[in-house]
Enzyme design. Sequence first.
Site, PDB file in Angstrom:
ATOM      1  N   HIS A  88       0.832  -1.217   0.000  1.00 18.03           N
ATOM      2  CA  HIS A  88       0.000   0.000   0.000  1.00 18.03           C
ATOM      3  C   HIS A  88       0.862   1.261   0.000  1.00 18.03           C
ATOM      4  CE1 HIS A  88      -2.856  -2.788   2.324  1.00 18.03           C
ATOM      5  NE2 HIS A  88      -3.553  -2.469   1.247  1.00 18.03           N
ATOM      6  N   GLU A 134      -0.968  -4.097  -9.173  1.00 21.18           N
ATOM      7  CA  GLU A 134      -1.087  -5.239 -10.093  1.00 21.18           C
ATOM      8  C   GLU A 134      -1.249  -6.552  -9.337  1.00 21.18           C
ATOM      9  OE1 GLU A 134       2.320  -4.970 -12.688  1.00 21.18           O
ATOM     10  OE2 GLU A 134       1.225  -3.670 -14.070  1.00 21.18           O
TER      11      GLU A 134
HETATM   12  P1  AMP Z   1      -6.590  -3.615  -0.428  1.00 23.10           P
HETATM   13  O1  AMP Z   1      -6.409  -2.854   0.848  1.00 23.10           O
HETATM   14  O2  AMP Z   1      -6.202  -5.042  -0.338  1.00 23.10           O
HETATM   15  O3  AMP Z   1      -7.972  -3.400  -1.016  1.00 23.10           O
HETATM   16  O4  AMP Z   1      -5.572  -2.979  -1.464  1.00 23.10           O
HETATM   17  C1  AMP Z   1      -5.566  -1.605  -1.768  1.00 23.10           C
HETATM   18  C2  AMP Z   1      -4.695  -1.370  -2.978  1.00 23.10           C
HETATM   19  O5  AMP Z   1      -3.365  -1.797  -2.691  1.00 23.10           O
HETATM   20  C3  AMP Z   1      -5.152  -2.171  -4.207  1.00 23.10           C
HETATM   21  O6  AMP Z   1      -4.986  -1.365  -5.354  1.00 23.10           O
HETATM   22  C4  AMP Z   1      -4.207  -3.335  -4.209  1.00 23.10           C
HETATM   23  O7  AMP Z   1      -3.998  -3.885  -5.493  1.00 23.10           O
HETATM   24  C5  AMP Z   1      -2.929  -2.675  -3.705  1.00 23.10           C
HETATM   25  N1  AMP Z   1      -2.021  -3.680  -3.163  1.00 23.10           N
HETATM   26  C6  AMP Z   1      -2.279  -4.598  -2.206  1.00 23.10           C
HETATM   27  N2  AMP Z   1      -1.203  -5.395  -2.017  1.00 23.10           N
HETATM   28  C7  AMP Z   1      -0.241  -4.980  -2.880  1.00 23.10           C
HETATM   29  C8  AMP Z   1       1.087  -5.394  -3.185  1.00 23.10           C
HETATM   30  N3  AMP Z   1       1.672  -6.426  -2.553  1.00 23.10           N
HETATM   31  N4  AMP Z   1       1.770  -4.731  -4.143  1.00 23.10           N
HETATM   32  C9  AMP Z   1       1.195  -3.696  -4.810  1.00 23.10           C
HETATM   33  N5  AMP Z   1      -0.055  -3.258  -4.566  1.00 23.10           N
HETATM   34  C10 AMP Z   1      -0.771  -3.883  -3.623  1.00 23.10           C
END
Ligand code: AMP
Length: 281
Positions: free
Chosen positions: A38, A149
């Site tokens: 994030h 991604e």
């Molecule tokens: P989430 O809190 O899981 O809904 O994720 C929020 C944003 O962070 C989304 O755009 C996810 O794709 C991105 N995200 C989560 N984990 C990763 C990661 N390991 N690498 C890059 N982006 C991430």
Amino acid sequence: MMKIISTITEINKTLRPYREAETSVGFVPTMGALHRGHLELMKKARDENDILAVSIFVNPIQFNNKEDLIKYPRDIDRDITLLEEIQCDVLFNPSSDEMYPEPVTEIYDFGSLERVMEGAFRPGHFNGVAVVVKRLFDILKPSRAYFGEKDFQQLAVINKLVEQKDLPVEIVPCPTIREPDGLAMSSRNARLTEDERKVAPFIYQSLKLAKKNIPHMTPEEVKFRLKNQFADQPEFRLEYFEIADDKELHAVSNWENKNGIRGFIAAYLGKVRLIDNIRFI
Ligand code: AMP
């Protein structure tokens, strides 16, 4: 100082002067339990825009599994500390009632994109994602929004949403951030037991091994081999392994494609469902 805001009225009041001054707003929507994945999105958004806005909202309507929603990790105090450290300007942290004062009725049609992989195994998930992202865009009116991604299919769905609704926002894709052993960072990793955490990098390793078989093997053969490798790992239950193009996410039967080609995995490790994907071609 970061402003922490939980109502739409307050967001409008806070962001109005920025909008009038045509300040660019970089936006990162999240469900909290923040990790380095994030934070990388946020740093990019901060560097490429005048102000950085982040939302933390565990969106109930994108969870098709009740236990997953209840057990989803939450740690708002730690999240606030991390956001202050990276100099976030605005945190939008609404309640469910603020986001959904009325029952949700919108139904989106993303065609086959929402019927494959995550769409097939998590019915209603992408509709819930599209509803919340559209509302967050309407509320915050960002110039650019940043997505990882890691959730490649989600990124494709958001691109389609922006195209279908002609939304005035630029979608910026960001590479997957990994632990030193290769495991893709995810809030759900916190739910793994110590033993599960040790074997979890197998998901990424299997994707890299699969990639090594290109172009000697057909996509069908690559899939067969990877599925057998998972069958030898009793800790895992492979939900799917697909090889698909990176625009429409249609499964491919050979390596010739005008778009890129990626490998996509979802697997249960104990009670935790993990996903990952890498570029093949
Ligand atoms: P989430 O809190 O899981 O809904 O994720 C929020 C944003 O962070 C989304 O755009 C996810 O794709 C991105 N995200 C989560 N984990 C990763 C990661 N390991 N690498 C890059 N982006 C991430």
